[in-house]
Scaffold this motif. Structure first.
Motif, PDB file in Angstrom:
ATOM      1  N   VAL A  18      -5.798   8.756   0.094  1.00  9.91           N
ATOM      2  CA  VAL A  18      -4.743   8.196   0.935  1.00  9.91           C
ATOM      3  C   VAL A  18      -3.588   7.695   0.071  1.00  9.91           C
ATOM      4  CG1 VAL A  18      -5.821   5.902   0.967  1.00  9.91           C
ATOM      5  CG2 VAL A  18      -4.286   6.591   2.833  1.00  9.91           C
ATOM      6  N   LEU A  19      -3.861   7.428  -1.201  1.00 12.33           N
ATOM      7  CA  LEU A  19      -2.827   6.965  -2.128  1.00 12.33           C
ATOM      8  C   LEU A  19      -2.690   7.937  -3.293  1.00 12.33           C
ATOM      9  CD1 LEU A  19      -3.721   3.146  -2.439  1.00 12.33           C
ATOM     10  CD2 LEU A  19      -2.110   4.223  -0.860  1.00 12.33           C
ATOM     11  N   GLY A  20      -1.465   8.184  -3.709  1.00 15.01           N
ATOM     12  CA  GLY A  20      -1.222   8.998  -4.892  1.00 15.01           C
ATOM     13  C   GLY A  20      -1.022  10.467  -4.583  1.00 15.01           C
ATOM     14  N   PRO A  21      -0.675  11.227  -5.612  1.00 12.94           N
ATOM     15  CA  PRO A  21      -0.320  12.639  -5.440  1.00 12.94           C
ATOM     16  C   PRO A  21      -1.525  13.562  -5.446  1.00 12.94           C
ATOM     17  CG  PRO A  21      -0.132  12.066  -7.741  1.00 12.94           C
ATOM     18  CD  PRO A  21      -0.542  10.801  -7.024  1.00 12.94           C
ATOM     19  N   MET A  22      -1.261  14.797  -5.072  1.00 16.03           N
ATOM     20  CA  MET A  22      -2.201  15.882  -5.325  1.00 16.03           C
ATOM     21  C   MET A  22      -1.642  16.701  -6.477  1.00 16.03           C
ATOM     22  SD  MET A  22      -3.497  19.047  -2.883  1.00 16.03           S
ATOM     23  CE  MET A  22      -1.916  19.927  -2.904  1.00 16.03           C
ATOM     24  N   VAL A  23      -2.519  17.091  -7.388  1.00 19.58           N
ATOM     25  CA  VAL A  23      -2.104  17.887  -8.541  1.00 19.58           C
ATOM     26  C   VAL A  23      -2.859  19.203  -8.524  1.00 19.58           C
ATOM     27  CG1 VAL A  23      -2.034  18.037 -11.065  1.00 19.58           C
ATOM     28  CG2 VAL A  23      -1.624  15.841  -9.933  1.00 19.58           C
ATOM     29  N   VAL A  24      -2.139  20.301  -8.684  1.00 22.37           N
ATOM     30  CA  VAL A  24      -2.771  21.615  -8.838  1.00 22.37           C
ATOM     31  C   VAL A  24      -2.603  22.036 -10.287  1.00 22.37           C
ATOM     32  CG1 VAL A  24      -2.752  24.048  -8.173  1.00 22.37           C
ATOM     33  CG2 VAL A  24      -2.326  22.268  -6.458  1.00 22.37           C
ATOM     34  N   GLY A  25      -3.720  22.416 -10.908  1.00 21.06           N
ATOM     35  CA  GLY A  25      -3.689  22.839 -12.301  1.00 21.06           C
ATOM     36  C   GLY A  25      -4.107  24.288 -12.435  1.00 21.06           C
ATOM     37  N   GLY A  26      -3.543  24.962 -13.412  1.00 23.50           N
ATOM     38  CA  GLY A  26      -3.899  26.343 -13.682  1.00 23.50           C
ATOM     39  C   GLY A  26      -4.027  26.591 -15.176  1.00 23.50           C
ATOM     40  N   VAL A  27      -4.932  27.476 -15.544  1.00 23.33           N
ATOM     41  CA  VAL A  27      -5.153  27.846 -16.944  1.00 23.33           C
ATOM     42  C   VAL A  27      -5.258  29.366 -17.009  1.00 23.33           C
ATOM     43  CG1 VAL A  27      -6.718  27.685 -18.926  1.00 23.33           C
ATOM     44  CG2 VAL A  27      -6.404  25.703 -17.418  1.00 23.33           C
ATOM     45  N   SER A  28      -4.591  29.972 -17.965  1.00 20.14           N
ATOM     46  CA  SER A  28      -4.700  31.425 -18.129  1.00 20.14           C
ATOM     47  C   SER A  28      -5.290  31.758 -19.490  1.00 20.14           C
ATOM     48  CB  SER A  28      -3.338  32.104 -17.960  1.00 20.14           C
ATOM     49  OG  SER A  28      -2.464  31.761 -19.009  1.00 20.14           O
ATOM     50  N   PHE A 181      -6.061  -3.036  -0.933  1.00 19.41           N
ATOM     51  CA  PHE A 181      -4.669  -2.960  -1.368  1.00 19.41           C
ATOM     52  C   PHE A 181      -3.781  -2.503  -0.218  1.00 19.41           C
ATOM     53  CE2 PHE A 181      -1.274  -0.022  -2.507  1.00 19.41           C
ATOM     54  CZ  PHE A 181      -0.443  -0.841  -3.251  1.00 19.41           C
ATOM     55  N   LEU A 182      -4.197  -1.452   0.474  1.00 18.40           N
ATOM     56  CA  LEU A 182      -3.380  -0.897   1.546  1.00 18.40           C
ATOM     57  C   LEU A 182      -3.237  -1.895   2.695  1.00 18.40           C
ATOM     58  CD1 LEU A 182      -1.868   1.692   2.194  1.00 18.40           C
ATOM     59  CD2 LEU A 182      -3.962   2.640   3.169  1.00 18.40           C
ATOM     60  N   GLU A 183      -4.316  -2.558   3.054  1.00 22.45           N
ATOM     61  CA  GLU A 183      -4.263  -3.568   4.123  1.00 22.45           C
ATOM     62  C   GLU A 183      -3.333  -4.716   3.749  1.00 22.45           C
ATOM     63  OE1 GLU A 183      -8.732  -3.080   6.065  1.00 22.45           O
ATOM     64  OE2 GLU A 183      -8.398  -4.497   4.424  1.00 22.45           O
ATOM     65  N   THR A 184      -3.453  -5.204   2.522  1.00 21.89           N
ATOM     66  CA  THR A 184      -2.618  -6.320   2.078  1.00 21.89           C
ATOM     67  C   THR A 184      -1.152  -5.929   2.026  1.00 21.89           C
ATOM     68  OG1 THR A 184      -4.439  -7.204   0.749  1.00 21.89           O
ATOM     69  CG2 THR A 184      -2.210  -7.965   0.208  1.00 21.89           C
ATOM     70  N   TYR A 185      -0.878  -4.751   1.488  1.00 18.14           N
ATOM     71  CA  TYR A 185       0.517  -4.305   1.362  1.00 18.14           C
ATOM     72  C   TYR A 185       1.165  -4.168   2.743  1.00 18.14           C
ATOM     73  CZ  TYR A 185       4.582  -1.911  -0.553  1.00 18.14           C
ATOM     74  OH  TYR A 185       5.862  -1.587  -0.918  1.00 18.14           O
ATOM     75  N   PRO A 192       3.662   1.038   4.930  1.00 15.12           N
ATOM     76  CA  PRO A 192       2.846   1.461   3.789  1.00 15.12           C
ATOM     77  C   PRO A 192       3.687   1.550   2.523  1.00 15.12           C
ATOM     78  CG  PRO A 192       2.675   2.998   5.647  1.00 15.12           C
ATOM     79  CD  PRO A 192       3.837   2.113   5.910  1.00 15.12           C
ATOM     80  N   PRO A 193       3.056   1.459   1.361  1.00 14.83           N
ATOM     81  CA  PRO A 193       3.789   1.662   0.104  1.00 14.83           C
ATOM     82  C   PRO A 193       4.211   3.119  -0.031  1.00 14.83           C
ATOM     83  CG  PRO A 193       1.438   1.552  -0.323  1.00 14.83           C
ATOM     84  CD  PRO A 193       1.617   1.200   1.117  1.00 14.83           C
ATOM     85  N   SER A 194       5.176   3.388  -0.876  1.00 19.14           N
ATOM     86  CA  SER A 194       5.668   4.753  -1.045  1.00 19.14           C
ATOM     87  C   SER A 194       4.625   5.682  -1.647  1.00 19.14           C
ATOM     88  CB  SER A 194       6.927   4.754  -1.928  1.00 19.14           C
ATOM     89  OG  SER A 194       6.642   4.203  -3.210  1.00 19.14           O
ATOM     90  N   CYS A 195       3.598   5.113  -2.279  1.00 18.41           N
ATOM     91  CA  CYS A 195       2.544   5.946  -2.866  1.00 18.41           C
ATOM     92  C   CYS A 195       1.473   6.316  -1.849  1.00 18.41           C
ATOM     93  CB  CYS A 195       1.900   5.229  -4.059  1.00 18.41           C
ATOM     94  SG  CYS A 195       1.083   3.672  -3.640  1.00 18.41           S
ATOM     95  N   ALA A 196       1.619   5.845  -0.605  1.00 15.53           N
ATOM     96  CA  ALA A 196       0.623   6.116   0.438  1.00 15.53           C
ATOM     97  C   ALA A 196       1.011   7.337   1.259  1.00 15.53           C
ATOM     98  CB  ALA A 196       0.474   4.910   1.354  1.00 15.53           C
ATOM     99  N   ARG A 197       0.019   8.059   1.726  1.00 13.62           N
ATOM    100  CA  ARG A 197       0.234   9.180   2.646  1.00 13.62           C
ATOM    101  C   ARG A 197       0.234   8.609   4.064  1.00 13.62           C
ATOM    102  NH1 ARG A 197      -3.750  13.668  -0.339  1.00 13.62           N
ATOM    103  NH2 ARG A 197      -3.024  13.165  -2.444  1.00 13.62           N
TER     104      ARG A 197
END
Length: 218
Positions: A18-28, A181-185, A192-197
């Motif tokens: 619910v908080l933070g980004p999604m990261v996609v990683g790739g390796v060749s 954290f989310l409830e308090t914020y 919601p904070p900007s880091c929340a979905r």
């Protein structure tokens, strides 16, 4: 003339938080076995220290690529498409960055074959150039390597967000620190904070509960 055949592995970290980004990683790489020699394994089975070590090994010896989708970007895209489509498009974007012949992908759909076709459609590649399987991060070393790249990159993103917002834990709904954290914020700021979905059910549920009037409001 020697023809160089390149494979790549693709995986993501942070699809569900619910908080933070999604990261996609790739390796060749040119060969699955040369990736296996690093001793890589699915990032979920590794300690943080081991992941960091392998990350350095992988990024030193292989071509890698990542994309980071912030919480705000995920919310914007979810207004137009499902989360599975968001992930498929992101997987395809990393595949295109790596210019591989065959991509091994951790399937994010209950129907792995359908997911492979979806990713192929976004890359413009033939469907047989995309090998999409469930638990590919445990089956194919090159996808394991991608999972390490994605996880370490996301961990570092979370560290930077902790510096900005304070320690909110892992960002997953199952984490009590994250929920507190989310409830308090939200209770203190009214949003919601900007880091929340904001589109996540967890965020909406907390927003609804805290906006409900109580007997003390009358």
């Amino acid at each position: 003339m020697n023809i160089i055949y390149v494979i790549c592995g693709i995986d993501e970290a942070g699809k569900g938080p619910v908080l933070g980004p999604m990261v996609v990683g790739g390796v060749s790489a040119r060969d699955m076995d040369e990736v296996a020699l690093t001793g890589v394994a699915d990032s979920k089975t590794l300690s943080r220290k081991r992941r960091e070590f392998l990350y350095d090994e992988i990024t030193e010896h292989f071509v890698t690529a990542t994309i980071i989708l912030s919480a705000e970007e995920i919310d914007r895209l979810r207004a137009e498409m499902s989360m599975n489509v968001i992930v498929a498009r992101a997987h395809a974007e990393v595949i295109c960055k790596l210019s591989c012949d065959t991509a091994y992908v951790d399937a994010c759909d209950v129907n792995a074959e359908r997911y492979g076709r979806t990713v192929a459609g976004y890359t413009g590649k033939r469907t047989d150039a995309i090998v999409a399987e469930h638990k590919a991060d445990a089956r194919y070393p090159i996808v394991s390597a991608a999972s390490v790249v994605a996880k370490v990159t996301r961990d570092r993103c979370i560290e930077r967000l902790h510096e900005e917002f304070g320690n909110f834990g892992s960002g997953y709904p199952s984490d009590a620190v994250t929920i507190r954290f989310l409830e308090t914020y939200i209770a203190e700021s009214g949003h919601p904070p900007s880091c929340a979905r904001a589109s996540w059910e967890t965020t909406r549920r907390i927003m609804n509960r805290l906006s409900q009037p109580t007997i003390f409001d009358f």
